[in-house]
Motif scaffolding. Sequence first.
Motif, short mmCIF file in Angstrom:
data_model
loop_
_atom_site.label_atom_id
_atom_site.label_comp_id
_atom_site.label_asym_id
_atom_site.label_seq_id
_atom_site.Cartn_x
_atom_site.Cartn_y
_atom_site.Cartn_z
N ILE A 180 -7.54 -40.27 23.99
CA ILE A 180 -8.49 -41.17 24.30
C ILE A 180 -8.53 -42.00 25.32
O ILE A 180 -9.14 -42.96 25.62
N ARG A 181 -7.15 -42.08 26.19
CA ARG A 181 -6.96 -43.26 27.25
C ARG A 181 -6.62 -42.29 28.27
O ARG A 181 -5.47 -41.60 28.24
N GLY A 182 -7.16 -42.66 29.25
CA GLY A 182 -6.79 -42.19 30.54
C GLY A 182 -5.76 -43.06 31.26
O GLY A 182 -5.69 -44.13 31.00
N ARG A 183 -5.30 -42.37 32.49
CA ARG A 183 -4.37 -43.43 33.03
C ARG A 183 -4.84 -43.48 34.41
O ARG A 183 -5.22 -42.17 35.19
N ALA A 184 -4.63 -44.72 35.26
CA ALA A 184 -5.37 -44.45 36.39
C ALA A 184 -4.35 -43.89 37.60
O ALA A 184 -3.36 -44.03 37.12
N PRO A 185 -4.91 -43.18 38.48
CA PRO A 185 -4.01 -42.66 39.43
C PRO A 185 -3.05 -43.75 40.11
O PRO A 185 -3.39 -44.93 40.31
N GLY A 186 -2.00 -43.48 40.08
CA GLY A 186 -0.82 -44.18 40.49
C GLY A 186 -1.17 -44.96 41.90
O GLY A 186 -0.59 -46.19 42.01
N GLY A 187 -1.56 -44.43 42.68
CA GLY A 187 -1.75 -45.15 44.27
C GLY A 187 -3.07 -45.65 44.50
O GLY A 187 -3.57 -46.28 45.26
N LEU A 188 -4.08 -45.97 43.07
CA LEU A 188 -5.27 -46.35 43.18
C LEU A 188 -5.33 -47.71 43.60
O LEU A 188 -4.43 -48.78 43.38
N GLY A 189 -6.13 -47.71 44.76
CA GLY A 189 -6.53 -49.21 45.24
C GLY A 189 -5.39 -49.76 46.39
O GLY A 189 -5.55 -50.78 46.91
N ARG A 190 -4.28 -48.99 46.35
CA ARG A 190 -3.20 -49.22 47.33
C ARG A 190 -3.50 -48.69 48.65
O ARG A 190 -3.75 -47.55 48.59
N PHE A 225 -13.17 -45.64 31.39
CA PHE A 225 -13.51 -45.05 29.90
C PHE A 225 -13.25 -43.38 29.79
O PHE A 225 -12.63 -42.99 28.74
N GLY A 226 -13.65 -42.83 30.74
CA GLY A 226 -13.31 -41.41 30.76
C GLY A 226 -11.93 -40.98 31.31
O GLY A 226 -11.52 -39.58 31.45
N GLY A 227 -11.17 -41.96 31.71
CA GLY A 227 -9.72 -41.72 31.97
C GLY A 227 -9.53 -40.59 33.33
O GLY A 227 -8.79 -39.91 33.28
#
Lengths: 401, 326
Positions: free
Chosen positions: B311-321, B233-235
Amino acid sequence: MKERFWSLVAILAIAGLMLAACGGPATPEPVTEEPEETHVFGVILVGPYNDHGWSEAHYTAAEYVTEHMDNTEFVYLDKLNPADRPETTLEQVVDDMVSQGAQVIFTTSDDFKEDTDRAAEKYPDVVFIHISGDHVLTGDAPSNVDNYMGKMVYGKMIAGCAAALATDTGTIGYVGPLINEETRRLASAAYLGARYCYENYRGEDPDDLRFIVTWIGFWFNIPGVTLDPTEVSNDLINEGVDVLISGIDTTEAIVVAGQRAAQGDRVFAIPYDYEGACEEAPDICLGVPYFNWGPGYLERVQAVRDGTWAPQFVWEEPDWNDINDRDSSAVGFLPGPGLEDAWAERLEAFIAGLADDSITLFVGPLNYQDGSTFLASGETASDEQIWYMQQLLEGMEGPSE
Amino acid sequence: MEFDFIVRTLASMVFSSTPVVLAAIGETISEKSGVINLSLDGSIALSAMTGFAVAFTTGSVTLGILAAMMVGALVALLVAFSCLTLRQEQVAVGFVLTMLCTELADFLGNPFVRRPGPSVPPMPIPYLCDIPFLGPILFRHNAMVYLSFLVVVAAWWWIARTQPGLKLQGVGERPESAFARGVDVNLLRYVYTIVGGALVGLAGAAYSLSIKLGWSHGHTTGIGWIALAIVIFGGWTPWRVAIGAYFFALLKALGSILQRNPAFEGVPTQIFSSAPFALMIFALLLLSSKGVDRVLALFPPQIARRLDRLIRGRAPGGLGRTFVQE
């Protein structure tokens, strides 16, 4: 693929080791030390034996009995409720206690009503004292069941009076447990005490007094099932309540009031059940209505041993000579450090009035919340009318069922 | 009266959001580096229990808080080890740890259930607490609450304004290029996951030693999941995450206010206590839906882009990888 497999094995092994490290027998056994030739009685508690509330008061009473009777031991099991011991039934606990030689078993929660009857039918030679129940009165109970309860309505009247003496905002909050006859009766008694003292000692119009009851849904907090008493207490204070009266088994109301007072709000609290409950936040504690189960326990255990016991429904008055006499009074009220001297004097006058019957509060005209008549003008309530209150009283805010 | 009511409600909102703020910031830091620590819900429970148990046994609240932070860091270390060294699926590991920690907390916490114990003492800040309106809302709490303010500011400053913070972002966004520039990706991920875990542990302590004193089964249930949602939610931006946490607390406060409103009589109380969770998920859905794109398309592109970022954040590109060093 192979590498993955081994990593998984490693994780499982770590998890397993962690679990094993904390291992040990998980089954809660009632504690017992039982030399030869001792008489054993059992106590089954709904909350922790050291909760500074309802359950601790019963635990203290069991200790009182062993102090005053020779060769007596007790076994107990605490936290018998759906949240703490979902797999344990009252019957199992009774089986266990009987096998340990218990001749008398105290079942100390309203929740154990039906289960106590069933266990009593299974063990006709054991005496069951069901605290706070009424099945002896209604005739539903087997012949080896007893009902015992202290007349806490007086304790609550005194609590209500203390609250009315202390309030500035004219708004009193009552943190109630679940809704039944007992809890309606106690909240109403507090309300009547508050009204009386607001009018007679403060000289205010009792109709201006707000008395808000919030029921959390059980005797104590069960996350996900009940409302959170911490939140409820905070919300009540936010709404302008400056005295919180607790009707639940645990101490959240006084703890929250203590926090809020330290943050600069003028708030007081009146805890419940256990005489030491003020300790949580002494400075803002106006006093505590508490149960003193010891003498009643002793009387019953003694009667069973002497062979003089017979089933009874007893709703015991306080000892009006001294409601705080630990050897005779079933309920008491211990004033707290937060009670100012001037209020304490009036509170004593109020207690004296209750003692000599010059103050009787369950007198008509009194209406139920929906406006129907509870007591007609001039009518004094019988014990049974008070015991079986169907609704809260007119003027109280909060649901009746 | 009305004014007092608003001030008091906002003050208890700030007070009661402490653990959510701390946990969500902790998770933000961890996710910024590219590691999802999904064990939050269990981790908070276990550290809340440990914090209370240690404080209860030793009588020292400080020790309790430290112990809770260590538990949070330890669970995070397990996450990091399983995901970074053993290269397991982050989500699966986190989920298993959630359940393990929750069960452990219930089991080990048994002797401490519903016992009154020590707590963080209130500490109004002199002068500041007398500021009208803001004083009572922000500065009449305890050290734990002030600490949560500091954590938000510090996390934002570190991530957005410092050199190491840039590295952190690099590791989370494009681990390969960070590595090419000589950054030890997995080491940094270890460090930030553990730091984030310690904050999650602190959130547990904030629960059992500050806002909802003591321990009982299911004492903290649900808070970990909501913190995870609030991070999205907090981007992944600390100050917005904090706003999300306060927004959640506001929803909860509204719930209990509405509940007492006569207009809602007869509505089961469970609805009011669970509604904030549903609303939070709804808000997430709304923000990520295509509908928002269509609305944004109505604006001039430049403003639309800004709004979108707001209003919208973007997840870090390497998240979960998992990053595999070649």
